[in-house]
Design a protein around this motif. Structure first.
Motif, short mmCIF file in Angstrom:
data_model
loop_
_atom_site.label_atom_id
_atom_site.label_comp_id
_atom_site.label_asym_id
_atom_site.label_seq_id
_atom_site.Cartn_x
_atom_site.Cartn_y
_atom_site.Cartn_z
N ASP A 189 0.92 -1.45 -0.09
CA ASP A 189 0.49 -0.52 0.17
C ASP A 189 0.92 1.42 0.00
O ASP A 189 1.01 1.89 -0.95
CB ASP A 189 -0.99 0.28 1.69
CG ASP A 189 -2.41 -0.86 0.92
OD1 ASP A 189 -2.49 -1.18 0.00
OD2 ASP A 189 -2.89 -1.39 2.32
N PHE A 190 2.12 1.48 0.91
CA PHE A 190 2.66 3.00 0.78
C PHE A 190 3.49 2.74 -0.42
O PHE A 190 3.24 3.91 -1.45
CB PHE A 190 3.84 2.78 1.60
CG PHE A 190 4.89 3.22 2.62
CD1 PHE A 190 4.82 4.46 2.18
CD2 PHE A 190 5.74 3.07 1.81
CE1 PHE A 190 6.07 5.56 2.63
CE2 PHE A 190 7.10 4.05 1.69
CZ PHE A 190 6.96 5.07 1.91
N GLN A 200 3.02 5.47 -3.19
CA GLN A 200 4.53 7.15 -3.11
C GLN A 200 4.73 6.60 -4.75
O GLN A 200 4.54 7.66 -5.21
CB GLN A 200 5.38 5.99 -2.84
CG GLN A 200 5.58 6.14 -1.49
CD GLN A 200 5.39 7.71 -0.65
OE1 GLN A 200 6.64 7.93 -1.04
NE2 GLN A 200 5.29 8.23 -0.08
N LYS A 201 4.16 5.83 -5.58
CA LYS A 201 3.99 5.78 -6.89
C LYS A 201 2.62 6.96 -7.79
O LYS A 201 3.33 7.55 -8.67
CB LYS A 201 3.53 4.15 -7.25
CG LYS A 201 4.06 3.73 -8.75
CD LYS A 201 3.98 2.24 -9.45
CE LYS A 201 4.31 2.58 -10.21
NZ LYS A 201 4.12 0.69 -10.87
N PHE A 260 3.65 9.90 -10.02
CA PHE A 260 2.82 9.89 -11.15
C PHE A 260 2.10 11.43 -11.76
O PHE A 260 1.53 11.97 -12.26
CB PHE A 260 1.74 9.19 -11.63
CG PHE A 260 2.83 8.34 -11.87
CD1 PHE A 260 2.63 7.88 -13.02
CD2 PHE A 260 1.73 6.57 -11.94
CE1 PHE A 260 3.84 6.82 -13.90
CE2 PHE A 260 2.83 5.77 -12.38
CZ PHE A 260 3.48 5.62 -13.47
N ASN A 261 1.19 11.68 -10.06
CA ASN A 261 0.91 12.97 -9.91
C ASN A 261 1.50 14.02 -10.12
O ASN A 261 1.51 15.18 -10.55
CB ASN A 261 -0.02 13.02 -8.59
CG ASN A 261 -1.21 12.36 -8.18
OD1 ASN A 261 -2.20 11.90 -9.73
ND2 ASN A 261 -1.76 11.75 -7.31
N ASP A 262 2.79 14.36 -9.61
CA ASP A 262 3.78 15.46 -9.60
C ASP A 262 3.76 15.37 -11.03
O ASP A 262 4.47 16.39 -11.72
CB ASP A 262 5.31 15.22 -8.55
CG ASP A 262 4.62 14.78 -7.65
OD1 ASP A 262 3.43 15.25 -6.73
OD2 ASP A 262 5.34 14.70 -6.79
N LEU A 263 4.25 14.26 -11.87
CA LEU A 263 5.02 13.89 -13.10
C LEU A 263 3.60 14.56 -14.14
O LEU A 263 4.40 15.23 -14.96
CB LEU A 263 5.01 12.23 -12.92
CG LEU A 263 5.66 12.17 -14.49
CD1 LEU A 263 7.37 12.83 -14.40
CD2 LEU A 263 5.70 11.02 -15.03
N GLN A 264 2.06 14.11 -14.01
CA GLN A 264 1.30 14.78 -14.51
C GLN A 264 1.70 16.55 -14.14
O GLN A 264 1.25 17.12 -15.53
CB GLN A 264 -0.07 14.55 -13.98
CG GLN A 264 -0.53 13.10 -14.33
CD GLN A 264 -0.62 12.84 -15.89
OE1 GLN A 264 -0.43 13.67 -16.79
NE2 GLN A 264 -1.31 12.44 -16.04
#
Length: 147
Positions: A52-53, A57-58, A62-66
């Motif tokens: 889950d952790f 983190q993944k 991906f949100n930061d990458l977006q």
């Protein structure tokens, strides 16, 4: 008298040191009442928590990458607008840079799609490649400021 006192003190000290060396510490005994099933259950819970952790983190990555990609698109649009207003020589340089950046952007999008299902070492490798591509894109954008 002093000699006798010193010898006695030395013997006393030596006896204290050597008597402490003979003691062996016993390893801790396992707690009674814990079964193999309970240990397996705890290990399973720990594994689930770890998964889950890592998934959180993944997802954050991906949100930061977006967000980075949206920022990159905005900067790319600004660079294109600058090229439209530039002199013919500068326009050519800026348009070449824009084209290079668009190609790298396509590579980054492809790497992003490939990395979505990756886990373990494969995920680490793909993330590293993607980070390097983004770093190159940022460096190229900085070059555009100097043109």
């Amino acid at each position: 008298m002093k000699k006798t006192l010193l010898v006695s003190a030395a013997l006393l000290l030596a006896s204290l040191v050597f008597t402490g060396c003979d003691k062996k510490e016993e390893p801790p005994k396992p707690k009674e009442g814990i079964s193999k099933d309970q240990i397996q259950e705890q290990a399973g819970k720990l594994l689930d928590m770890t998964k889950d952790f890592l998934e959180e983190q993944k997802a954050k990555y991906f949100n930061d990458l977006q967000s980075k990609m949206q920022d990159f698109n905005q900067k790319l649009d600004e660079l294109q607008a600058r090229a439209e207003k530039a002199t013919p020589e500068m326009k050519s340089k800026l348009q070449n840079l824009v084209q290079q950046l668009q190609q790298k952007q396509e590579v980054a999008k492809k790497q992003l799609e490939e990395s979505k299902g990756a886990v373990g070492q494969t995920w680490d490798d793909m993330k590293s490649k993607l980070d390097n591509t983004l770093k190159q894109m940022d460096q190229d954008l900085e070059k555009g400021k100097d043109i």
